[in-house]
Design a protein around this motif. Sequence first.
Motif, PDB file in Angstrom:
ATOM      1  N   PHE A 458      36.706   1.717  -3.818  1.00  0.00           N
ATOM      2  CA  PHE A 458      35.787   1.334  -4.896  1.00  0.00           C
ATOM      3  C   PHE A 458      34.822   0.270  -4.402  1.00  0.00           C
ATOM      4  O   PHE A 458      33.626   0.327  -4.680  1.00  0.00           O
ATOM      5  CB  PHE A 458      36.587   0.798  -6.090  1.00  0.00           C
ATOM      6  N   ARG A 459      35.363  -0.680  -3.653  1.00  0.00           N
ATOM      7  CA  ARG A 459      34.501  -1.795  -3.248  1.00  0.00           C
ATOM      8  C   ARG A 459      33.358  -1.322  -2.347  1.00  0.00           C
ATOM      9  O   ARG A 459      32.231  -1.787  -2.463  1.00  0.00           O
ATOM     10  CB  ARG A 459      35.330  -2.885  -2.571  1.00  0.00           C
ATOM     11  N   TYR A 462      30.866   0.649  -4.493  1.00  0.00           N
ATOM     12  CA  TYR A 462      30.131  -0.235  -5.404  1.00  0.00           C
ATOM     13  C   TYR A 462      29.037  -0.965  -4.639  1.00  0.00           C
ATOM     14  O   TYR A 462      27.907  -1.109  -5.111  1.00  0.00           O
ATOM     15  CB  TYR A 462      31.096  -1.227  -6.049  1.00  0.00           C
ATOM     16  N   ARG A 463      29.380  -1.396  -3.435  1.00  0.00           N
ATOM     17  CA  ARG A 463      28.410  -2.114  -2.615  1.00  0.00           C
ATOM     18  C   ARG A 463      27.227  -1.231  -2.260  1.00  0.00           C
ATOM     19  O   ARG A 463      26.098  -1.692  -2.157  1.00  0.00           O
ATOM     20  CB  ARG A 463      29.083  -2.561  -1.318  1.00  0.00           C
TER      21      ARG A 463
ATOM     22  N   PHE B   5      34.944  -7.959 -13.735  1.00  0.00           N
ATOM     23  CA  PHE B   5      35.776  -6.761 -13.629  1.00  0.00           C
ATOM     24  C   PHE B   5      36.650  -6.847 -12.383  1.00  0.00           C
ATOM     25  O   PHE B   5      36.157  -7.046 -11.279  1.00  0.00           O
ATOM     26  CB  PHE B   5      34.890  -5.510 -13.580  1.00  0.00           C
ATOM     27  N   VAL B  33      28.486  -6.672 -16.907  1.00  0.00           N
ATOM     28  CA  VAL B  33      29.671  -6.625 -16.054  1.00  0.00           C
ATOM     29  C   VAL B  33      29.347  -7.095 -14.639  1.00  0.00           C
ATOM     30  O   VAL B  33      28.338  -6.689 -14.054  1.00  0.00           O
ATOM     31  CB  VAL B  33      30.241  -5.190 -15.970  1.00  0.00           C
ATOM     32  N   VAL B  35      31.124  -7.579 -10.764  1.00  0.00           N
ATOM     33  CA  VAL B  35      32.274  -7.222  -9.930  1.00  0.00           C
ATOM     34  C   VAL B  35      32.320  -8.176  -8.729  1.00  0.00           C
ATOM     35  O   VAL B  35      31.586  -7.962  -7.764  1.00  0.00           O
ATOM     36  CB  VAL B  35      32.165  -5.764  -9.429  1.00  0.00           C
ATOM     37  N   GLU B  37      32.748  -9.661  -5.347  1.00  0.00           N
ATOM     38  CA  GLU B  37      32.781  -8.833  -4.153  1.00  0.00           C
ATOM     39  C   GLU B  37      34.070  -8.977  -3.357  1.00  0.00           C
ATOM     40  O   GLU B  37      34.507  -8.047  -2.694  1.00  0.00           O
ATOM     41  CB  GLU B  37      31.595  -9.252  -3.290  1.00  0.00           C
TER      42      GLU B  37
END
Lengths: 468, 242
Positions: A458-459, A462-463, B5, B33, B35, B37
């Motif tokens: 996911f990370r 997402y990046r 999140f 939202v 996130v 890192e």
Amino acid sequence: MQNNAIDFKRQVTVKLADIKLQGALSRLQSRFVEGRSAVISEIADLPETRNAAAAIRDRVLNDLEHWLLQFEQQATARGAIVHWAETDEDVNRIVAGIARQHGVRTAAKSKSMVSEECELNDALEQAGVEVMETDLGEYILQLAHEAPSHIVAPVVHKNKEEVADLFAEKHQLPRKTGIAELCREAREILRPAFLNADMGISGANFLVAETGSALIVTNEGNGRLVTTLPRVHVAITGIEKVVPTLEDVSTLVRLLPRSATGQSITNYVSVLTGTRGDADHDGPEHFHIVLLDNGRSKLLGSDMQEMLRCIRCGACMNHCPVYQNIGGHAYGWVYPGPMGSILTPLLSGLEKSPDLPNASTFCGACAAVCPVKIPLPDLLRKLREQQMERGMKSRQETFMLKAWAWLALRPNLYALATRIAVRVMRLLGGKERLLHRLPGAHGWSDGRDFPAPAGRTFRELYRQGGRK
Amino acid sequence: MRVGFFVTCLVDTMRPGIGFASLKLLEAAGCEVVVPEHQTCCGQPGYNSGDHKSAEAMALKFLAEFETFDYVVLPSGSCAGMIRVHYPDLFKHDPELSARFAALGQRTYELTDFLHRIARLEKVPGTFQGTVTYHDSCSGLRELDVYRQPRALLATMPGVKLQEMVESTTCCGFGGTFSLKYGELSTRMADNKCQHITATGADAIVGGDLGCLLNIEGRLRRTGDHTTRVLHVAEVLSGEEK
Ligand code: SF4
């Protein structure tokens, strides 16, 4: 009793494959879980009642010596004799001594888990006293030479057919099949035992400090006969069972049978106070109360003290998905289920019971129903912490945990490592997207596939600005 | 509302789609939202295995990354329980720190709990059609009281029919490292759960914790069921289940 908890894992395999046992255990749900849920709501102020019950127990445990001395004083004033036993062997020595002193040849016994801790029956037999268990479940176990597998329903692991076979063999009578017939047969055999017994032996659910009474909560009526007919009565229980007043008992007794057997009240609640007085029609001439420590006092003031609140209702094991699948014998000592997984290591040695604190998913079903609000999963976790501190965990497990923590505290390395791992796993998953074997984790893959990951974390997605 | 999140390590690595599904739902609820890192794991594996020290270190890392948000939301009742209930307990020896963790815990929510009770989401983007049955994961249920929330959200979806299984609140046998250490027992518990799922005839088993879902899916597939879908509630609600 000897602690065989070291054998837990092997026992799990055996018990999971035992079809008769599995059939017998399937009754737990309907009999106890649904039973409790049907009546527990009768207590309109349940949360407050549970708080009050926990507070009563804590009040005692925070000053146990005081309450025990008050109990001893009151009991003595009413003609009872209180004996202090540090170990299980002390109990056996004391009770054998009482038997000798009163010329006892036969004893009738009602249910007592503390006597199981001591294996009292064997000790008395060796001292020349014939002991007859009179609780139906315990009687069956005595015939079968087995230990209880549940603290309230000791014979829950057996089905009716097994009992019918056992009775036919041991009683040398035609085989009966109906439950009522089997009970009648047992009753006919037990009745003379009550009448002839020189000594009655019972447990005690509570000791009441203000009156010096021992209290027993039963269903079969045998407890009453055992404690009133023979000329000598010996009540055996743990030192933690004392409560200040009868009023306190009434709070606890609102919870105990409802939690234990799904009954609003049991058939009998007997308050046994002192010896037979001149005006009394029944009751023992001699009343001995034997109080066992066996490691309990070591828990006072420790972070495990809450375990001593336990009133032995059995709700935690009835609701435990582990107990429900393997039964009580797998736990290897007197007390099974969640409470046993804590008491066994504490009273009988953590090094002898390394699996018990770990064999829980921490699902929390036990703590949710415990009438005295013992935080059972938290106590299990504390035992795991002790295992970690004392170097009792396997090297492999310790290494894996430390490695995971080390990595998780280094986000960039973690990102790299997880990216590689999910790609490899994705490849191994193939077209089916399932891994059938996990090297190093066969505990999972022997019985389950592992759904392959998506192949990107996911990370990283997402990046890169969203889902790819 | 600024929402931090936390995707959880399991969703991050095993099924990132649940993370994006959650983001879609939070945005649908009107949240801003963020996130962080550098997030990794909440520390529960170590904590539940008796490794108090590493759990403390991870809790501190979490605090540093999430303390400034109005709310913290996670697609897992188990990790949310760790933060809400157990972080403050980890620092009992330090009242000041413990209070900060308690305050953060108060603002930390399992996804469906947050969407239903805090954000009051009444219309969800998902369009799932079919019968589902819901598995109540233990920590969410018993530590956070998550039971009605996912059901209420699913009830807003006209195409979804909820068919309850028996014993939906009984543990599926996952239990983190328990599933590896006591594999046989864990598998039996999963098997009991799967039988209850199958008996409903549902098209999909839905839950709020990926650990349980992997366990359930793993057992279903091993026993030859390749059709019952195993979905996170965020996937169903967001329409990201396809
Ligand atoms: S721990 Fe609680 S639920 Fe279990 S037997 Fe004791 S009082 Fe009952």
